[in-house]
Scaffold this motif. Structure first.
Motif, PDB file in Angstrom:
ATOM      1  N   ILE A  44       1.557  -2.993   5.101  1.00  0.00           N
ATOM      2  CA  ILE A  44       2.526  -1.906   5.031  1.00  0.00           C
ATOM      3  C   ILE A  44       2.876  -1.482   6.448  1.00  0.00           C
ATOM      4  O   ILE A  44       1.994  -1.324   7.298  1.00  0.00           O
ATOM      5  N   ALA A  45       4.158  -1.296   6.688  1.00  0.00           N
ATOM      6  CA  ALA A  45       4.615  -0.794   7.985  1.00  0.00           C
ATOM      7  C   ALA A  45       5.019   0.670   7.821  1.00  0.00           C
ATOM      8  O   ALA A  45       5.625   1.040   6.817  1.00  0.00           O
ATOM      9  N   PHE A  46       4.663   1.473   8.789  1.00  0.00           N
ATOM     10  CA  PHE A  46       5.051   2.884   8.818  1.00  0.00           C
ATOM     11  C   PHE A  46       5.810   3.118  10.110  1.00  0.00           C
ATOM     12  O   PHE A  46       5.293   2.842  11.193  1.00  0.00           O
ATOM     13  N   THR A  47       7.054   3.580   9.997  1.00  0.00           N
ATOM     14  CA  THR A  47       7.834   3.843  11.205  1.00  0.00           C
ATOM     15  C   THR A  47       7.519   5.237  11.725  1.00  0.00           C
ATOM     16  O   THR A  47       7.529   6.213  10.982  1.00  0.00           O
ATOM     17  N   ALA A  48       7.237   5.322  12.990  1.00  0.00           N
ATOM     18  CA  ALA A  48       6.923   6.593  13.635  1.00  0.00           C
ATOM     19  C   ALA A  48       7.927   6.816  14.755  1.00  0.00           C
ATOM     20  O   ALA A  48       7.965   6.049  15.712  1.00  0.00           O
ATOM     21  N   TYR A  69      -4.841  -0.085  -2.618  1.00  0.00           N
ATOM     22  CA  TYR A  69      -4.562  -1.516  -2.502  1.00  0.00           C
ATOM     23  C   TYR A  69      -5.360  -2.197  -1.394  1.00  0.00           C
ATOM     24  O   TYR A  69      -5.235  -3.398  -1.196  1.00  0.00           O
ATOM     25  N   GLN A  70      -6.140  -1.421  -0.667  1.00  0.00           N
ATOM     26  CA  GLN A  70      -6.882  -1.931   0.478  1.00  0.00           C
ATOM     27  C   GLN A  70      -5.938  -2.697   1.418  1.00  0.00           C
ATOM     28  O   GLN A  70      -6.254  -3.780   1.913  1.00  0.00           O
ATOM     29  N   ALA A  71      -4.767  -2.108   1.609  1.00  0.00           N
ATOM     30  CA  ALA A  71      -3.723  -2.722   2.434  1.00  0.00           C
ATOM     31  C   ALA A  71      -3.948  -2.394   3.904  1.00  0.00           C
ATOM     32  O   ALA A  71      -4.582  -1.397   4.250  1.00  0.00           O
ATOM     33  N   LYS A  72      -3.400  -3.237   4.750  1.00  0.00           N
ATOM     34  CA  LYS A  72      -3.441  -3.029   6.197  1.00  0.00           C
ATOM     35  C   LYS A  72      -2.186  -2.276   6.614  1.00  0.00           C
ATOM     36  O   LYS A  72      -1.088  -2.574   6.149  1.00  0.00           O
ATOM     37  N   LEU A  73      -2.361  -1.338   7.510  1.00  0.00           N
ATOM     38  CA  LEU A  73      -1.243  -0.538   8.004  1.00  0.00           C
ATOM     39  C   LEU A  73      -0.918  -0.919   9.434  1.00  0.00           C
ATOM     40  O   LEU A  73      -1.810  -1.063  10.275  1.00  0.00           O
ATOM     41  N   THR A  74       0.384  -1.085   9.689  1.00  0.00           N
ATOM     42  CA  THR A  74       0.869  -1.241  11.049  1.00  0.00           C
ATOM     43  C   THR A  74       1.839  -0.106  11.304  1.00  0.00           C
ATOM     44  O   THR A  74       2.768   0.110  10.524  1.00  0.00           O
ATOM     45  N   ILE A  75       1.594   0.624  12.364  1.00  0.00           N
ATOM     46  CA  ILE A  75       2.465   1.729  12.730  1.00  0.00           C
ATOM     47  C   ILE A  75       3.465   1.207  13.744  1.00  0.00           C
ATOM     48  O   ILE A  75       3.076   0.707  14.805  1.00  0.00           O
ATOM     49  N   LEU A  76       4.739   1.279  13.381  1.00  0.00           N
ATOM     50  CA  LEU A  76       5.812   0.836  14.270  1.00  0.00           C
ATOM     51  C   LEU A  76       6.304   2.054  15.040  1.00  0.00           C
ATOM     52  O   LEU A  76       6.966   2.925  14.481  1.00  0.00           O
ATOM     53  N   HIS A  77       5.978   2.131  16.299  1.00  0.00           N
ATOM     54  CA  HIS A  77       6.401   3.252  17.136  1.00  0.00           C
ATOM     55  C   HIS A  77       7.796   2.932  17.661  1.00  0.00           C
ATOM     56  O   HIS A  77       7.968   2.013  18.449  1.00  0.00           O
ATOM     57  N   LEU A  78       8.768   3.698  17.188  1.00  0.00           N
ATOM     58  CA  LEU A  78      10.156   3.476  17.575  1.00  0.00           C
ATOM     59  C   LEU A  78      10.505   4.424  18.702  1.00  0.00           C
ATOM     60  O   LEU A  78      10.414   5.637  18.560  1.00  0.00           O
ATOM     61  N   PRO A 100      -7.645   4.997  11.556  1.00  0.00           N
ATOM     62  CA  PRO A 100      -8.308   4.338  12.692  1.00  0.00           C
ATOM     63  C   PRO A 100      -8.197   2.812  12.690  1.00  0.00           C
ATOM     64  O   PRO A 100      -8.300   2.192  13.745  1.00  0.00           O
ATOM     65  N   ASP A 101      -7.973   2.210  11.533  1.00  0.00           N
ATOM     66  CA  ASP A 101      -7.891   0.750  11.460  1.00  0.00           C
ATOM     67  C   ASP A 101      -6.469   0.226  11.604  1.00  0.00           C
ATOM     68  O   ASP A 101      -6.243  -0.984  11.545  1.00  0.00           O
ATOM     69  N   ALA A 102      -5.503   1.115  11.750  1.00  0.00           N
ATOM     70  CA  ALA A 102      -4.096   0.696  11.817  1.00  0.00           C
ATOM     71  C   ALA A 102      -3.801  -0.020  13.129  1.00  0.00           C
ATOM     72  O   ALA A 102      -4.319   0.342  14.185  1.00  0.00           O
ATOM     73  N   ALA A 103      -2.954  -1.029  13.021  1.00  0.00           N
ATOM     74  CA  ALA A 103      -2.446  -1.705  14.217  1.00  0.00           C
ATOM     75  C   ALA A 103      -1.255  -0.892  14.725  1.00  0.00           C
ATOM     76  O   ALA A 103      -0.598  -0.191  13.949  1.00  0.00           O
ATOM     77  N   HIS A 104      -0.970  -0.972  15.994  1.00  0.00           N
ATOM     78  CA  HIS A 104       0.152  -0.244  16.583  1.00  0.00           C
ATOM     79  C   HIS A 104       1.076  -1.226  17.282  1.00  0.00           C
ATOM     80  O   HIS A 104       0.635  -2.033  18.091  1.00  0.00           O
ATOM     81  N   GLU A 105       2.351  -1.160  16.950  1.00  0.00           N
ATOM     82  CA  GLU A 105       3.376  -1.973  17.610  1.00  0.00           C
ATOM     83  C   GLU A 105       4.416  -1.019  18.181  1.00  0.00           C
ATOM     84  O   GLU A 105       4.773  -0.034  17.537  1.00  0.00           O
ATOM     85  N   TYR A 106       4.902  -1.315  19.359  1.00  0.00           N
ATOM     86  CA  TYR A 106       5.866  -0.452  20.028  1.00  0.00           C
ATOM     87  C   TYR A 106       7.206  -1.178  20.103  1.00  0.00           C
ATOM     88  O   TYR A 106       7.292  -2.284  20.630  1.00  0.00           O
ATOM     89  N   PHE A 127       5.562  -8.318   5.968  1.00  0.00           N
ATOM     90  CA  PHE A 127       5.178  -7.038   5.400  1.00  0.00           C
ATOM     91  C   PHE A 127       5.643  -6.945   3.955  1.00  0.00           C
ATOM     92  O   PHE A 127       6.607  -7.600   3.556  1.00  0.00           O
ATOM     93  N   ASN A 128       4.945  -6.095   3.157  1.00  0.00           N
ATOM     94  CA  ASN A 128       5.285  -5.912   1.749  1.00  0.00           C
ATOM     95  C   ASN A 128       6.037  -4.622   1.477  1.00  0.00           C
ATOM     96  O   ASN A 128       6.653  -4.477   0.420  1.00  0.00           O
ATOM     97  N   MET A 129       5.938  -3.655   2.380  1.00  0.00           N
ATOM     98  CA  MET A 129       6.553  -2.351   2.133  1.00  0.00           C
ATOM     99  C   MET A 129       6.771  -1.625   3.457  1.00  0.00           C
ATOM    100  O   MET A 129       6.022  -1.823   4.414  1.00  0.00           O
ATOM    101  N   LEU A 130       7.784  -0.776   3.467  1.00  0.00           N
ATOM    102  CA  LEU A 130       8.069   0.086   4.609  1.00  0.00           C
ATOM    103  C   LEU A 130       7.903   1.531   4.178  1.00  0.00           C
ATOM    104  O   LEU A 130       8.356   1.919   3.097  1.00  0.00           O
ATOM    105  N   ALA A 131       7.264   2.329   5.019  1.00  0.00           N
ATOM    106  CA  ALA A 131       7.123   3.768   4.766  1.00  0.00           C
ATOM    107  C   ALA A 131       7.665   4.525   5.964  1.00  0.00           C
ATOM    108  O   ALA A 131       7.540   4.082   7.104  1.00  0.00           O
ATOM    109  N   MET A 132       8.305   5.651   5.693  1.00  0.00           N
ATOM    110  CA  MET A 132       8.752   6.525   6.776  1.00  0.00           C
ATOM    111  C   MET A 132       8.817   7.955   6.275  1.00  0.00           C
ATOM    112  O   MET A 132       8.914   8.194   5.069  1.00  0.00           O
ATOM    113  N   VAL A 133       8.743   8.899   7.198  1.00  0.00           N
ATOM    114  CA  VAL A 133       8.875  10.314   6.864  1.00  0.00           C
ATOM    115  C   VAL A 133      10.331  10.680   7.033  1.00  0.00           C
ATOM    116  O   VAL A 133      10.922  10.463   8.095  1.00  0.00           O
TER     117      VAL A 133
END
Length: 168
Positions: A44-48, A69-78, A100-106, A127-133
């Motif tokens: 799962i990707a989360f846009t920040a 889902y025991q999914a892995k999170l990657t935080i996409l720092h935009l 704490p286990d999330a990967a970070h991509e810039y 990725f399987n899903m995108l999340a954003m606030v």
């Protein structure tokens, strides 16, 4: 919310009703485009974008999905012209504490189409899903501007989790 897309338009995966619900919804919404085949959520990707500060309450749904889902999170720092340095630092501390286990991509999105940039990255990384606030917008703002969540909803072909800030 399952969607069929808008008929008679360019390749639109989420229809105007879905975008309307995304704009007005005050609770988390999972939009699933037509033709999307079920697959277990693994990545799962989360846009920040760091325009607003995140809270535990805002990200509770994302946290629950990750655990279920025991999914892995990657935080996409935009990073763009709207990024505010002190909010970025506060959000980074919050995200590192709660995920704490999330990967970070810039990703630098200055002078780039943000939707294309996110979409290409997510497809390349499977990725399987995108999340954003979602940032709340007034009726007048929605009338005059199109926003990232709308652009993603109109041009994205993966499940899209739209989170809301209950304090906004």
């Amino acid at each position: 919310m399952g969607t069929k897309g808008a008929s008679g338009l360019q390749k639109v995966l989420f229809g105007s009703n879905t975008v309307r619900v995304i704009n007005r919804c005050t609770t988390p919404l999972l939009a699933i485009p037509s033709g999307c085949k079920y697959q277990k959520l693994k990545k799962i990707a989360f846009t920040a974008n760091h325009i607003e500060l995140y809270t535990t309450k805002t990200l509770a749904t994302l946290s629950n999905i990750l655990k279920s889902y025991q999914a892995k999170l990657t935080i996409l720092h935009l990073a763009d012209s709207n990024t505010i340095a002190h909010k970025r630092a506060d959000n980074m501390t919050f995200l590192e504490t709660h995920f704490p286990d999330a990967a970070h991509e810039y990703i630098d999105v200055v002078d780039k189409d943000i939707v294309d940039t996110i979409s290409t990255y997510m497809k390349d990384q499977n990725f399987n899903m995108l999340a954003m606030v979602k940032k709340p917008h007034s009726f007048l703002e929605r009338l005059v501007h199109s926003y990232t969540e709308e652009k993603i909803a109109y041009g994205f072909d993966l499940p899209f989790l739209v989170l809301t800030n209950p304090e906004s």
